[in-house]
Write a protein that holds these residues in place. Structure first.
Motif, PDB file in Angstrom:
ATOM      1  N   ARG A  68      32.239  40.086  36.397  1.00 17.51           N
ATOM      2  CA  ARG A  68      33.135  40.245  37.505  1.00 17.51           C
ATOM      3  C   ARG A  68      32.701  39.295  38.720  1.00 17.51           C
ATOM      4  O   ARG A  68      33.853  39.142  39.446  1.00 17.51           O
ATOM      5  N   SER A  69      31.505  38.812  38.939  1.00 19.97           N
ATOM      6  CA  SER A  69      31.208  38.022  39.781  1.00 19.97           C
ATOM      7  C   SER A  69      31.445  36.459  39.407  1.00 19.97           C
ATOM      8  O   SER A  69      31.548  35.705  40.612  1.00 19.97           O
ATOM      9  N   ASP A  70      32.032  36.176  38.623  1.00 22.45           N
ATOM     10  CA  ASP A  70      32.446  34.816  38.116  1.00 22.45           C
ATOM     11  C   ASP A  70      33.917  34.929  38.288  1.00 22.45           C
ATOM     12  O   ASP A  70      34.678  35.622  37.474  1.00 22.45           O
ATOM     13  N   PRO A  71      34.530  33.790  39.063  1.00 21.83           N
ATOM     14  CA  PRO A  71      36.093  33.714  39.102  1.00 21.83           C
ATOM     15  C   PRO A  71      36.524  33.596  37.807  1.00 21.83           C
ATOM     16  O   PRO A  71      37.703  33.965  37.442  1.00 21.83           O
ATOM     17  N   ALA A  72      36.080  32.940  36.869  1.00 21.71           N
ATOM     18  CA  ALA A  72      36.417  32.232  35.609  1.00 21.71           C
ATOM     19  C   ALA A  72      36.660  33.541  34.543  1.00 21.71           C
ATOM     20  O   ALA A  72      37.513  33.441  33.736  1.00 21.71           O
ATOM     21  N   THR A  73      35.863  34.494  34.870  1.00 21.13           N
ATOM     22  CA  THR A  73      35.870  35.657  33.967  1.00 21.13           C
ATOM     23  C   THR A  73      36.213  37.150  34.779  1.00 21.13           C
ATOM     24  O   THR A  73      36.225  38.084  34.015  1.00 21.13           O
ATOM     25  N   ALA A  74      36.122  36.952  36.031  1.00 20.55           N
ATOM     26  CA  ALA A  74      36.363  38.204  36.796  1.00 20.55           C
ATOM     27  C   ALA A  74      37.590  39.077  36.409  1.00 20.55           C
ATOM     28  O   ALA A  74      37.580  40.325  36.428  1.00 20.55           O
ATOM     29  N   GLY A  75      38.824  38.431  35.799  1.00 17.59           N
ATOM     30  CA  GLY A  75      39.969  39.390  35.608  1.00 17.59           C
ATOM     31  C   GLY A  75      39.983  39.775  34.183  1.00 17.59           C
ATOM     32  O   GLY A  75      41.167  40.294  33.928  1.00 17.59           O
ATOM     33  N   ILE A  76      39.078  39.403  33.346  1.00 16.19           N
ATOM     34  CA  ILE A  76      39.118  39.714  32.066  1.00 16.19           C
ATOM     35  C   ILE A  76      39.026  41.432  31.916  1.00 16.19           C
ATOM     36  O   ILE A  76      38.111  41.869  32.626  1.00 16.19           O
ATOM     37  N   PRO A  77      39.926  42.201  31.182  1.00 19.46           N
ATOM     38  CA  PRO A  77      39.942  43.715  31.059  1.00 19.46           C
ATOM     39  C   PRO A  77      38.527  43.876  30.159  1.00 19.46           C
ATOM     40  O   PRO A  77      37.976  42.941  29.335  1.00 19.46           O
ATOM     41  N   ILE A  78      37.919  44.983  30.642  1.00 20.16           N
ATOM     42  CA  ILE A  78      36.675  45.002  30.024  1.00 20.16           C
ATOM     43  C   ILE A  78      36.619  46.746  29.550  1.00 20.16           C
ATOM     44  O   ILE A  78      36.853  47.489  30.231  1.00 20.16           O
ATOM     45  N   LEU A  79      36.183  46.897  28.267  1.00 17.53           N
ATOM     46  CA  LEU A  79      36.117  48.182  27.662  1.00 17.53           C
ATOM     47  C   LEU A  79      34.718  48.473  27.447  1.00 17.53           C
ATOM     48  O   LEU A  79      34.000  47.813  26.669  1.00 17.53           O
ATOM     49  N   ALA A  80      33.933  49.383  28.122  1.00 15.85           N
ATOM     50  CA  ALA A  80      32.641  49.843  27.803  1.00 15.85           C
ATOM     51  C   ALA A  80      32.599  50.644  26.706  1.00 15.85           C
ATOM     52  O   ALA A  80      33.446  51.909  26.756  1.00 15.85           O
ATOM     53  N   VAL A  81      31.530  50.775  25.842  1.00 11.82           N
ATOM     54  CA  VAL A  81      31.295  51.835  24.764  1.00 11.82           C
ATOM     55  C   VAL A  81      29.915  52.409  25.111  1.00 11.82           C
ATOM     56  O   VAL A  81      29.021  51.600  25.019  1.00 11.82           O
TER      57      VAL A  81
END
Length: 119
Positions: A68-81
């Motif tokens: 989330r803190s990296d602009p290049a990856t901040a918008g990736i949807p994340i599913l936590a298991v």
């Protein structure tokens, strides 16, 4: 077809989740902990990240925080298991262990659709 990164320290879990997602037509990359997952996500930005929460080296909460803190990856949807849904941090969705393949597929589809809308 989406590119999905699966981050989990358990080899059997990576295999089973990967198999389920591949049956859905997705391209799956795996990593064994948050450090490896972060490197992979930065090198090959996935359409979705599925991560375990309790892992050695870098746990899922820290992994999510760094994504989330990296602009290049901040918008990736994340599913936590996780077995404990209170530990999921800033994930977009949480899937409580144990779960079935149908529930996993439904949440992944939903997150991918939302991700496409945002991007």
């Amino acid at each position: 077809m989406a590119r999905i990164l699966v981050v989990d320290d358990e080899p059997d879990e990576r295999f089973l989740v990967g198999r389920t997602l591949r049956k859905q037509g997705h391209a799956v990359t795996v990593a064994e902990n948050g450090v490896a997952g972060l490197k992979t996500a930065q090198e090959q930005v996935p359409d979705l990240v599925l991560t375990d929460v309790m892992m050695p080296v870098m746990d899922g909460v820290e992994f999510i925080r760094r994504l989330r803190s990296d602009p290049a990856t901040a918008g990736i949807p994340i599913l936590a298991v996780s077995g404990d849904t209170h530990l999921a941090g800033a994930a977009d969705a949480v899937l409580k262990k144990p779960y079935d393949d149908h529930r996993l597929a439904a949440i992944v589809s939903s997150l991918l659709e939302k991700g496409r809308e945002v991007r």
